[in-house]
Design a protein around this motif. Structure first.
Motif, short mmCIF file in Angstrom:
data_model
loop_
_atom_site.label_atom_id
_atom_site.label_comp_id
_atom_site.label_asym_id
_atom_site.label_seq_id
_atom_site.Cartn_x
_atom_site.Cartn_y
_atom_site.Cartn_z
N VAL A 25 0.01 15.05 8.54
CA VAL A 25 0.54 14.94 7.00
C VAL A 25 -0.65 16.07 6.18
O VAL A 25 -1.61 16.43 6.89
CB VAL A 25 0.19 13.56 6.59
CG1 VAL A 25 1.27 12.80 7.28
CG2 VAL A 25 -1.13 13.01 6.65
N SER A 26 -0.29 16.39 4.90
CA SER A 26 -0.97 16.90 4.08
C SER A 26 -2.14 16.38 3.78
O SER A 26 -2.26 15.09 3.47
CB SER A 26 -0.29 17.49 2.72
OG SER A 26 -1.05 18.09 1.65
N VAL A 27 -3.28 16.98 3.96
CA VAL A 27 -4.74 16.60 3.47
C VAL A 27 -4.59 16.13 1.82
O VAL A 27 -5.49 15.28 1.43
CB VAL A 27 -5.77 17.49 3.74
CG1 VAL A 27 -5.89 17.80 5.28
CG2 VAL A 27 -5.76 18.76 3.05
N ASN A 28 -3.98 16.81 1.08
CA ASN A 28 -3.67 16.53 -0.25
C ASN A 28 -2.31 15.70 -0.56
O ASN A 28 -2.35 15.26 -1.94
CB ASN A 28 -3.37 17.86 -0.90
CG ASN A 28 -4.60 19.06 -0.81
OD1 ASN A 28 -5.93 18.51 -0.52
ND2 ASN A 28 -4.20 19.99 -0.51
N GLU A 29 -2.00 15.01 0.64
CA GLU A 29 -0.90 14.00 0.19
C GLU A 29 0.15 14.70 -0.79
O GLU A 29 0.79 14.13 -1.45
CB GLU A 29 -1.25 12.90 -0.61
CG GLU A 29 -2.42 12.16 0.48
CD GLU A 29 -2.77 10.68 -0.29
OE1 GLU A 29 -2.35 10.53 -1.45
OE2 GLU A 29 -3.75 10.10 0.43
N THR A 30 0.30 15.77 -0.69
CA THR A 30 1.45 16.75 -1.32
C THR A 30 2.48 17.01 -0.13
O THR A 30 2.52 16.54 0.80
CB THR A 30 0.90 18.17 -1.86
OG1 THR A 30 0.42 18.70 -0.71
CG2 THR A 30 -0.07 17.93 -3.02
N GLU A 31 3.90 17.33 -0.90
CA GLU A 31 4.75 17.55 0.04
C GLU A 31 4.53 18.66 0.98
O GLU A 31 4.14 19.82 0.66
CB GLU A 31 6.15 17.84 -0.48
CG GLU A 31 6.84 16.63 -1.21
CD GLU A 31 8.19 16.82 -1.66
OE1 GLU A 31 8.62 18.00 -2.07
OE2 GLU A 31 9.06 15.71 -1.93
#
Length: 320
Positions: A25-31
């Motif tokens: 998953v993205s480390v920034n919780e972005t798409e």
């Protein structure tokens, strides 16, 4: 150079003997960047190796990338590092997904035959999910040594059952097990069927032989080099944009010589299977050794993989 994305390992699961599944998953919780069925992700590992793995989740998912890695007994460090060193919440750099094994979704394709061996099931799962979403007809043929070695059997069966498609399984090292008959499979394929195969080298070679009568409808993805790299050397290399003229000696690849000259070129596999180093040819004839370009594309001589291919002409001019 390719843009890199930082990905966090959200979950690691053992899904079969010597097979682990990784949710990234993205480390920034972005798409995450979108991907198509058949695409792969190149990971930069902390041991300075770059490895490419097929995405197995549904195209359209933007919250994760899902891959599975088989621990190869002949691992040069990639799969062994993934299995023995990585832990949940570790962060890796990854490329944007690239697709060298795309589905032909045109209307003239009436049916799809998906053929997988071992860890080659991963791109087929993504394809099956895409085909279900499109309402297209498909069948899966999945071979492994034993049931214990076969990952995602229940998921594959559920995907087939969900839309009235079929999944067949072959475990040739179990009592009474039968190997997959690729010749019979290809011969029985209905008209307007496209066949896709991903698996070990022996299976891919047999598949290409079995589908020689319908080459334009048959598609393969190699995990390892298809042929020996062209390292004969002895030709002049011109880099048009850089204005450099270089000599390629015996034992060195074009990519090595370009790197030595200070020219940056995306690269990963060094075996002609990932497509990172594909370069446009401006003059001269390439000695193609990759596993990506079709015979027609190689004959067209418009691009080449400079990690493994050489030159048939005394002079080769590249768009670098």
């Amino acid at each position: 150079m390719d843009t890199k994305t930082a990905l966090r390992i959200e979950r690691i699961q053992t899904v079969a003997q010597d097979v682990k599944c990784f949710d990234l998953v993205s480390v920034n919780e972005t798409e995450l960047a979108p991907f198509e069925a058949g695409a792969h992700l190149e990971l930069q590992l902390p041991n300075h190796l770059a490895r490419s793995y097929s995405l197995m989740n549904a195209p359209g998912e933007r919250h994760r990338y899902q891959i599975a890695v088989h621990l190869s007994p002949t691992s040069s460090g990639g799969s062994r590092y993934m299995h023995e060193n990585l832990q949940e919440n570790d962060v890796l750099l990854a490329s944007v997904p690239r697709n060298n094994f795309p589905l032909d979704e045109s209307d003239n394709v009436r049916h799809y035959c998906l053929v997988a061996g071992g860890i080659g099931i991963t791109p087929m799962l993504s394809m099956a999910q895409r085909l279900n979403a499109l309402g297209r007809s498909w069948e899966l043929h999945y071979g492994a040594r034993t049931r214990a070695h076969a990952a995602f059997v229940e998921q594959a069966r559920a995907l087939a059952d969900a839309c009235g498609n079929q999944a067949f399984f072959y475990f040739d090292q179990e009592p009474g097990g039968q190997p997959m008959d690729l010749t019979a499979l290809a011969a029985a394929a209905p008209r307007h069927t496209h066949l896709y195969c991903c698996g070990p080298r022996g299976m891919l070679d047999a598949f290409e032989q079995a589908t020689s009568h319908c080459r334009e409808q048959a598609h393969v993805e190699y995990f390892t080099a298809k042929s020996e790299a062209a390292l004969q050397g002895g030709f002049t290399l011109e880099l048009a944009r850089s204005g450099l003229t270089l000599q390629v000696p015996q034992g060195r690849s074009i990519l090595d010589v370009v790197f030595d000259a200070g020219i940056s070129v995306p690269s990963s596999c060094r075996e002609g299977i990932c497509g990172s180093c594909e370069t446009r040819i401006l003059a001269g004839a390439a000695d193609h050794r990759d596993a990506l370009l079709s015979e027609a594309e190689q004959n067209a001589n418009q691009t080449m993989m400079i990690c493994c291919s050489g030159a048939k002409s005394a002079r080769l001019v590249l768009d670098l």
